[in-house]
Design an enzyme around this catalytic site. Structure first.
Site, mmCIF file in Angstrom:
data_model
loop_
_atom_site.group_PDB
_atom_site.id
_atom_site.type_symbol
_atom_site.label_atom_id
_atom_site.label_comp_id
_atom_site.label_asym_id
_atom_site.label_seq_id
_atom_site.Cartn_x
_atom_site.Cartn_y
_atom_site.Cartn_z
ATOM 1 N N ASP A 13 0.818 -1.229 0.000
ATOM 2 C CA ASP A 13 0.000 0.000 0.000
ATOM 3 C C ASP A 13 0.843 1.266 0.000
ATOM 4 O O ASP A 13 0.436 2.295 0.548
ATOM 5 C CB ASP A 13 -0.975 0.015 1.194
ATOM 6 C CG ASP A 13 -1.751 -1.274 1.272
ATOM 7 O OD1 ASP A 13 -2.228 -1.724 0.232
ATOM 8 O OD2 ASP A 13 -1.846 -1.855 2.381
ATOM 9 N N LYS A 16 2.098 1.993 -5.225
ATOM 10 C CA LYS A 16 2.819 1.474 -6.394
ATOM 11 C C LYS A 16 2.027 1.666 -7.684
ATOM 12 O O LYS A 16 2.587 1.994 -8.719
ATOM 13 C CB LYS A 16 3.124 -0.017 -6.216
ATOM 14 C CG LYS A 16 4.068 -0.303 -5.083
ATOM 15 C CD LYS A 16 4.291 -1.791 -4.929
ATOM 16 C CE LYS A 16 3.103 -2.549 -4.389
ATOM 17 N NZ LYS A 16 2.702 -2.199 -3.029
ATOM 18 N N GLY A 17 0.699 1.456 -7.617
ATOM 19 C CA GLY A 17 -0.130 1.542 -8.825
ATOM 20 C C GLY A 17 0.061 2.886 -9.495
ATOM 21 O O GLY A 17 0.286 2.976 -10.705
ATOM 22 N N GLY A 40 -3.929 -4.658 -4.585
ATOM 23 C CA GLY A 40 -4.925 -3.684 -5.027
ATOM 24 C C GLY A 40 -4.178 -2.427 -5.433
ATOM 25 O O GLY A 40 -3.824 -1.623 -4.576
ATOM 26 N N HIS A 41 -3.891 -2.286 -6.708
ATOM 27 C CA HIS A 41 -3.096 -1.141 -7.169
ATOM 28 C C HIS A 41 -4.030 -0.054 -7.693
ATOM 29 O O HIS A 41 -4.724 -0.244 -8.685
ATOM 30 C CB HIS A 41 -2.095 -1.590 -8.242
ATOM 31 C CG HIS A 41 -1.031 -2.476 -7.671
ATOM 32 N ND1 HIS A 41 -0.075 -3.103 -8.421
ATOM 33 C CD2 HIS A 41 -0.774 -2.819 -6.386
ATOM 34 C CE1 HIS A 41 0.724 -3.802 -7.612
ATOM 35 N NE2 HIS A 41 0.309 -3.645 -6.376
ATOM 36 N N ARG A 141 3.670 -29.437 -5.585
ATOM 37 C CA ARG A 141 3.664 -29.905 -6.971
ATOM 38 C C ARG A 141 2.343 -30.559 -7.384
ATOM 39 O O ARG A 141 2.311 -31.527 -8.124
ATOM 40 C CB ARG A 141 4.859 -30.837 -7.230
ATOM 41 C CG ARG A 141 6.139 -30.031 -7.264
ATOM 42 C CD ARG A 141 7.332 -30.757 -6.788
ATOM 43 N NE ARG A 141 7.256 -31.026 -5.362
ATOM 44 C CZ ARG A 141 8.101 -31.780 -4.709
ATOM 45 N NH1 ARG A 141 9.088 -32.353 -5.327
ATOM 46 N NH2 ARG A 141 7.964 -31.962 -3.418
ATOM 47 N N GLN A 221 2.427 -6.096 -3.112
ATOM 48 C CA GLN A 221 2.685 -6.083 -1.653
ATOM 49 C C GLN A 221 3.946 -5.249 -1.383
ATOM 50 O O GLN A 221 4.161 -4.256 -2.042
ATOM 51 C CB GLN A 221 2.790 -7.512 -1.078
ATOM 52 C CG GLN A 221 1.468 -8.278 -1.090
ATOM 53 C CD GLN A 221 1.140 -8.933 -2.402
ATOM 54 O OE1 GLN A 221 1.972 -9.583 -3.008
ATOM 55 N NE2 GLN A 221 -0.074 -8.765 -2.877
#
Ligand code: IMP
Length: 421
Positions: A13, A16-17, A40-41, A141, A221
């Protein structure tokens, strides 16, 4: 060659977006390499506000190729919906590519995420998106990869087999089971829409790098939520540090030029876990309200506190951050004093090193350095030289403490409220 990585340096938070959106005006490709729709960007363009969860933040520039890399965990139904909603708002999504190696998240992962949290002695406070269980399946896997979206029969077969295993587990714990066939219908529908996006993206990305294109890797993140370097166990399940781009997109380390670290002028955290500089008083509330600190994915109020140079310095060191983008400086506008945490006192000893143990961080008392506030509105400042001296001093000290250099400052949510230093 211009290959840059942009990461969050705190607990997510950091904004970054918005920064990625600003930086993408010069790039040819944006690549997500870890995490999933726990991210959530937020990007604000004019009066429009968009929150992106899986789609890379280059999407608002039609000429930019947007790749969801192999290290991302992808909920196909959520991705399909996110892209459809963007198209409804007039955004062109034809440039999105999904790595054939990306792991898929299904409803059973989300149900297991909820069950883990219910049964935990101490909750992590996850976003509930099934991220941890999907990465667990990758390591065990038995995950299903995006390539399978192109083969409906195999997808149905693998999905039924995995879902049945999860239902056994849910039965064992007396939890409700998943309606396998009803969920499969949704998954197959999403697969039909998404199959055309699936590609061998490691080549797409490396061919672009070899051709001298500008590629930006978009971290989700933040470094302090990294599975290895964060405040374990109160972390996410991927490598959020810059190194995650090498494994999560399949690129060699020497291809990287700059590591941009997005760093909020104060600190926030959502979910559980230690947070030494958290403020429980009126100042904490003020940061939350002025900074609109409510989760973009879950809507949860974020915990707020002063800037923590020990934690952020560790994160910048591990990621090799050489360019800082300081966000939300304007949120501190009416503080009489601003504080920076320069050390922790743990059991009577002061340290400037970030400890591995969450229990040490929980008892850590922050050692603060106070600087005078600037007490004026920064939201209209567009040049470094126009910043008041007190703000310049705060920024200089912050950069010095985390051993990096400030390259961008943001003083508001809009694209235009950003300037280079
Ligand atoms: P998970 O990633 O949903 O497993 O959640 C693990 C921890 O990471 C929780 O504390 C979440 O609140 C936190 N987290 C996950 N994604 C984000 C994000 O994008 N921003 C901030 N915190 C996040």
């Amino acid at each position: 060659m211009a290959v840059d990585i942009l990461i969050g340096t705190q607990w997510g938070d950091e904004g970054k977006g918005k920064l990625i959106d600003v930086l993408t005006k010069d790039v040819d490709m944006v690549v997500r390499y870890q995490g999933g729709n726990n991210a959530g960007h937020t990007v604000e363009i004019g009066d429009e506000r968009y929150v992106l969860h899986l789609v890379p933040s280059g999407i608002f520039r039609p000429e930019v190729k947007c790749v969801i890399g192999n290290g991302v965990v992808v909920d196909p139904v959520a991705l399909d919906e996110e892209m459809a909603k963007l198209r409804e708002r007039g955004v062109d999504t034809s440039n999105v590519e999904l790595s054939d190696r990306a792991q898929l998240i299904f409803t059973y992962h989300r149900m297991a995420d909820a069950l883990n949290e219910q049964g935990a002695v101490r909750k992590i406070g996850t976003t509930g998106r099934g991220i941890g269980p999907a990465y667990t399946d990758k390591m065990r896997r038995c995950g299903i990869r995006a390539i399978t979206l192109t083969k409906p029969d195999q997808l149905a077969e693998k999905f039924r087999a995995e879902a049945e295993k999860y239902n056994k587990l849910f039965r064992f714990y007396g939890a409700p089971e998943m309606d396998i066939e009803a969920e499969l219908v949704k998954v197959l529908e999403a697969a039909e829409h998404l199959a055309k996006l699936v590609a061998n993206s490691v080549y797409t990305i490396n061919n672009a790098i070899r051709a001298g294109k500008k590629v930006l890797f978009e971290g989700a993140q933040g470094g302090l939520l990294d599975i290895d370097h964060g405040t374990y166990p109160f972390v996410t399940s991927s490598n959020t540090i810059s190194g995650g781009a090498c494994t999560g997109a399949g690129i060699p380390p020497q291809s990287v030029r700059d590591v941009w670290g997005v760093i909020k002028a104060y600190t926030t955290r959502v979910g559980e876990g230690p947070f030494p500089t958290e403020l429980f008083d009126a100042m904490g509330e003020k940061l939350r309200q002025r900074g609109r600190e409510f989760g973009a994915t879950t809507g949860r109020p974020r915990r707020c506190g002063w800037f923590d140079a020990v934690a952020s310095g560790y994160s910048c060191m591990v990621s090799g951050v050489n360019k800082l983008a300081v966000t939300k400086l304007d949120v501190l506008d009416d503080c009489d004093e601003v504080a920076l945490c320069t050390g922790y006192e743990i059991n009577g000893k002061v340290t400037t090193e970030f400890p591995a143990e969450a229990s040490d961080l929980e008892i850590a008392k922050p050692v603060y350095e106070f600087l005078p506030g600037w007490k004026c509105d920064l939201s209209n400042v567009r040049k470094y030289d126009d910043l008041p001296d007190a703000a310049k001093k705060y920024l200089a000290r912050l950069a010095e403490l985390v051993h990096s250099e400030i390259a961008i400052i943001s003083v508001g949510p809009r694209r235009d409220q950003t300037f280079l230093v």
